[in-house]
Design a protein around this motif. Sequence first.
Motif, PDB file in Angstrom:
ATOM      1  N   GLY A  65      66.133 -19.141 -21.631  1.00  0.00           N
ATOM      2  CA  GLY A  65      65.321 -18.892 -20.447  1.00  0.00           C
ATOM      3  C   GLY A  65      64.016 -19.687 -20.498  1.00  0.00           C
ATOM      4  N   ALA A  66      63.422 -19.734 -21.661  1.00  0.00           N
ATOM      5  CA  ALA A  66      62.168 -20.486 -21.816  1.00  0.00           C
ATOM      6  C   ALA A  66      62.421 -21.972 -21.602  1.00  0.00           C
ATOM      7  CB  ALA A  66      61.570 -20.232 -23.194  1.00  0.00           C
ATOM      8  N   MET A  67      63.533 -22.462 -22.128  1.00  0.00           N
ATOM      9  CA  MET A  67      63.873 -23.881 -21.956  1.00  0.00           C
ATOM     10  C   MET A  67      64.148 -24.178 -20.484  1.00  0.00           C
ATOM     11  SD  MET A  67      66.097 -24.815 -25.332  1.00  0.00           S
ATOM     12  CE  MET A  67      66.194 -26.522 -24.944  1.00  0.00           C
ATOM     13  N   ALA A  68      64.859 -23.269 -19.814  1.00  0.00           N
ATOM     14  CA  ALA A  68      65.138 -23.464 -18.395  1.00  0.00           C
ATOM     15  C   ALA A  68      63.834 -23.444 -17.598  1.00  0.00           C
ATOM     16  CB  ALA A  68      66.099 -22.381 -17.888  1.00  0.00           C
ATOM     17  N   ALA A  69      62.968 -22.524 -17.959  1.00  0.00           N
ATOM     18  CA  ALA A  69      61.674 -22.446 -17.276  1.00  0.00           C
ATOM     19  C   ALA A  69      60.862 -23.712 -17.547  1.00  0.00           C
ATOM     20  CB  ALA A  69      60.910 -21.211 -17.746  1.00  0.00           C
ATOM     21  N   ALA A  70      60.901 -24.203 -18.779  1.00  0.00           N
ATOM     22  CA  ALA A  70      60.174 -25.423 -19.128  1.00  0.00           C
ATOM     23  C   ALA A  70      60.719 -26.607 -18.350  1.00  0.00           C
ATOM     24  CB  ALA A  70      60.267 -25.680 -20.629  1.00  0.00           C
ATOM     25  N   GLU A  71      62.037 -26.694 -18.213  1.00  0.00           N
ATOM     26  CA  GLU A  71      62.650 -27.783 -17.447  1.00  0.00           C
ATOM     27  C   GLU A  71      62.229 -27.707 -15.974  1.00  0.00           C
ATOM     28  OE1 GLU A  71      64.468 -30.558 -18.212  1.00  0.00           O
ATOM     29  OE2 GLU A  71      63.950 -30.041 -20.274  1.00  0.00           O
ATOM     30  N   LYS A  72      62.260 -26.497 -15.411  1.00  0.00           N
ATOM     31  CA  LYS A  72      61.857 -26.342 -14.013  1.00  0.00           C
ATOM     32  C   LYS A  72      60.374 -26.661 -13.846  1.00  0.00           C
ATOM     33  CE  LYS A  72      65.428 -23.293 -12.436  1.00  0.00           C
ATOM     34  NZ  LYS A  72      65.784 -22.395 -11.386  1.00  0.00           N
ATOM     35  N   THR A  73      59.579 -26.236 -14.808  1.00  0.00           N
ATOM     36  CA  THR A  73      58.143 -26.531 -14.744  1.00  0.00           C
ATOM     37  C   THR A  73      57.919 -28.030 -14.835  1.00  0.00           C
ATOM     38  OG1 THR A  73      57.609 -24.401 -15.758  1.00  0.00           O
ATOM     39  CG2 THR A  73      55.916 -26.107 -15.855  1.00  0.00           C
ATOM     40  N   LYS A  74      58.645 -28.681 -15.744  1.00  0.00           N
ATOM     41  CA  LYS A  74      58.524 -30.137 -15.905  1.00  0.00           C
ATOM     42  C   LYS A  74      58.905 -30.835 -14.599  1.00  0.00           C
ATOM     43  CE  LYS A  74      60.442 -34.017 -18.496  1.00  0.00           C
ATOM     44  NZ  LYS A  74      61.458 -34.452 -19.429  1.00  0.00           N
ATOM     45  N   ALA A  75      60.011 -30.401 -13.986  1.00  0.00           N
ATOM     46  CA  ALA A  75      60.445 -30.995 -12.729  1.00  0.00           C
ATOM     47  C   ALA A  75      59.405 -30.734 -11.631  1.00  0.00           C
ATOM     48  CB  ALA A  75      61.802 -30.448 -12.310  1.00  0.00           C
ATOM     49  N   GLY A  76      58.860 -29.529 -11.608  1.00  0.00           N
ATOM     50  CA  GLY A  76      57.842 -29.200 -10.614  1.00  0.00           C
ATOM     51  C   GLY A  76      56.577 -30.022 -10.798  1.00  0.00           C
ATOM     52  N   VAL A  77      56.165 -30.193 -12.054  1.00  0.00           N
ATOM     53  CA  VAL A  77      54.968 -30.982 -12.339  1.00  0.00           C
ATOM     54  C   VAL A  77      55.207 -32.443 -11.968  1.00  0.00           C
ATOM     55  CG1 VAL A  77      53.516 -31.857 -14.206  1.00  0.00           C
ATOM     56  CG2 VAL A  77      54.057 -29.425 -14.097  1.00  0.00           C
ATOM     57  N   GLU A  78      56.403 -32.956 -12.294  1.00  0.00           N
ATOM     58  CA  GLU A  78      56.722 -34.343 -11.939  1.00  0.00           C
ATOM     59  C   GLU A  78      56.704 -34.529 -10.417  1.00  0.00           C
ATOM     60  OE1 GLU A  78      60.462 -35.174 -13.787  1.00  0.00           O
ATOM     61  OE2 GLU A  78      59.559 -35.550 -15.738  1.00  0.00           O
ATOM     62  N   GLU A  79      57.283 -33.566  -9.701  1.00  0.00           N
ATOM     63  CA  GLU A  79      57.285 -33.644  -8.237  1.00  0.00           C
ATOM     64  C   GLU A  79      55.859 -33.572  -7.699  1.00  0.00           C
ATOM     65  OE1 GLU A  79      58.975 -31.310  -4.296  1.00  0.00           O
ATOM     66  OE2 GLU A  79      59.720 -30.719  -6.268  1.00  0.00           O
ATOM     67  N   ALA A  80      55.064 -32.669  -8.260  1.00  0.00           N
ATOM     68  CA  ALA A  80      53.672 -32.545  -7.812  1.00  0.00           C
ATOM     69  C   ALA A  80      52.895 -33.833  -8.104  1.00  0.00           C
ATOM     70  CB  ALA A  80      53.003 -31.359  -8.494  1.00  0.00           C
ATOM     71  N   ALA A  81      53.137 -34.431  -9.270  1.00  0.00           N
ATOM     72  CA  ALA A  81      52.446 -35.668  -9.625  1.00  0.00           C
ATOM     73  C   ALA A  81      52.842 -36.797  -8.676  1.00  0.00           C
ATOM     74  CB  ALA A  81      52.766 -36.054 -11.072  1.00  0.00           C
ATOM     75  N   MET A  85      71.801  -6.830 -35.554  1.00  0.00           N
ATOM     76  CA  MET A  85      71.238  -8.136 -35.795  1.00  0.00           C
ATOM     77  C   MET A  85      71.795  -9.151 -34.806  1.00  0.00           C
ATOM     78  SD  MET A  85      69.235  -9.444 -38.030  1.00  0.00           S
ATOM     79  CE  MET A  85      68.874 -10.722 -39.089  1.00  0.00           C
ATOM     80  N   ASP A  86      73.083  -9.060 -34.533  1.00  0.00           N
ATOM     81  CA  ASP A  86      73.684  -9.975 -33.580  1.00  0.00           C
ATOM     82  C   ASP A  86      73.047  -9.811 -32.200  1.00  0.00           C
ATOM     83  OD1 ASP A  86      75.415 -11.188 -35.321  1.00  0.00           O
ATOM     84  OD2 ASP A  86      77.098  -9.844 -34.888  1.00  0.00           O
ATOM     85  N   ALA A  87      72.726  -8.597 -31.837  1.00  0.00           N
ATOM     86  CA  ALA A  87      72.110  -8.345 -30.543  1.00  0.00           C
ATOM     87  C   ALA A  87      70.733  -8.993 -30.487  1.00  0.00           C
ATOM     88  CB  ALA A  87      71.992  -6.852 -30.286  1.00  0.00           C
ATOM     89  N   LEU A  88      70.022  -8.915 -31.632  1.00  0.00           N
ATOM     90  CA  LEU A  88      68.696  -9.532 -31.698  1.00  0.00           C
ATOM     91  C   LEU A  88      68.817 -11.038 -31.575  1.00  0.00           C
ATOM     92  CD1 LEU A  88      65.667  -9.096 -32.096  1.00  0.00           C
ATOM     93  CD2 LEU A  88      66.060  -9.226 -34.554  1.00  0.00           C
ATOM     94  N   LYS A  89      69.786 -11.653 -32.292  1.00  0.00           N
ATOM     95  CA  LYS A  89      70.000 -13.096 -32.210  1.00  0.00           C
ATOM     96  C   LYS A  89      70.389 -13.498 -30.793  1.00  0.00           C
ATOM     97  CE  LYS A  89      71.427 -14.274 -36.907  1.00  0.00           C
ATOM     98  NZ  LYS A  89      72.501 -14.833 -37.705  1.00  0.00           N
ATOM     99  N   LYS A  90      71.296 -12.697 -30.214  1.00  0.00           N
ATOM    100  CA  LYS A  90      71.732 -13.004 -28.869  1.00  0.00           C
ATOM    101  C   LYS A  90      70.561 -12.897 -27.887  1.00  0.00           C
ATOM    102  CE  LYS A  90      75.229 -11.933 -25.474  1.00  0.00           C
ATOM    103  NZ  LYS A  90      76.361 -11.109 -25.090  1.00  0.00           N
ATOM    104  N   GLY A  91      69.719 -11.888 -28.057  1.00  0.00           N
ATOM    105  CA  GLY A  91      68.548 -11.706 -27.198  1.00  0.00           C
ATOM    106  C   GLY A  91      67.558 -12.851 -27.356  1.00  0.00           C
ATOM    107  N   LEU A  92      67.311 -13.265 -28.589  1.00  0.00           N
ATOM    108  CA  LEU A  92      66.394 -14.387 -28.844  1.00  0.00           C
ATOM    109  C   LEU A  92      66.969 -15.684 -28.283  1.00  0.00           C
ATOM    110  CD1 LEU A  92      65.140 -13.605 -32.456  1.00  0.00           C
ATOM    111  CD2 LEU A  92      63.840 -13.472 -30.330  1.00  0.00           C
ATOM    112  N   SER A  93      68.285 -15.863 -28.441  1.00  0.00           N
ATOM    113  CA  SER A  93      68.946 -17.051 -27.914  1.00  0.00           C
ATOM    114  C   SER A  93      68.816 -17.096 -26.395  1.00  0.00           C
ATOM    115  CB  SER A  93      70.408 -17.062 -28.327  1.00  0.00           C
ATOM    116  OG  SER A  93      71.054 -18.190 -27.779  1.00  0.00           O
ATOM    117  N   MET A  94      68.988 -15.944 -25.750  1.00  0.00           N
ATOM    118  CA  MET A  94      68.853 -15.893 -24.303  1.00  0.00           C
ATOM    119  C   MET A  94      67.409 -16.173 -23.879  1.00  0.00           C
ATOM    120  SD  MET A  94      71.318 -12.659 -23.414  1.00  0.00           S
ATOM    121  CE  MET A  94      70.943 -12.627 -21.685  1.00  0.00           C
ATOM    122  N   ALA A  95      66.478 -15.616 -24.647  1.00  0.00           N
ATOM    123  CA  ALA A  95      65.065 -15.838 -24.342  1.00  0.00           C
ATOM    124  C   ALA A  95      64.726 -17.314 -24.505  1.00  0.00           C
ATOM    125  CB  ALA A  95      64.183 -14.979 -25.247  1.00  0.00           C
ATOM    126  N   LYS A  96      65.248 -17.912 -25.577  1.00  0.00           N
ATOM    127  CA  LYS A  96      65.014 -19.338 -25.821  1.00  0.00           C
ATOM    128  C   LYS A  96      65.591 -20.157 -24.670  1.00  0.00           C
ATOM    129  CE  LYS A  96      65.992 -23.000 -29.138  1.00  0.00           C
ATOM    130  NZ  LYS A  96      66.702 -23.366 -30.366  1.00  0.00           N
TER     131      LYS A  96
END
Length: 112
Positions: A14-30, A1-12
């Motif tokens: 990663g998704a947040m980091a990707a969202a931040e980079k996407t937000k920065a990219g969209v802002e730069e493009a705008a 279970m801890d491995a699953l939580k750790k995996g989900l936490s890492m995925a979360k």
Amino acid sequence: MDALKKGLSMAKGGAMAAAEKTKAGVEEAATKTKEGVIYVGNKTMEGVATGVNTVAQKTNEQANIVADTAVAGANEVAQATVEGVENAAVASGFVNMADLPKTEAGSEQAAQ
């Protein structure tokens, strides 16, 4: 279970980091898009102003040509009218040729 939580936490994370980079990219493009639109708008405005100035200048030149031509034509008509009146006055005997003022046109007629 801890491995699953750790995996989900890492995925979360990663998704947040990707969202931040996407937000920065969209802002730069705008921002770049906005700058590009402003640049094109300014260049278009400059082109329109140049075009309007060119048209205004050409119109002014043409108006001057027309005005000069009209004045020259009016002067020719006036000169021909004066010559005609002088000729009629001389022909009728009301005026002697010697009594007429000496002008270029008058001296040409006197020579004829």
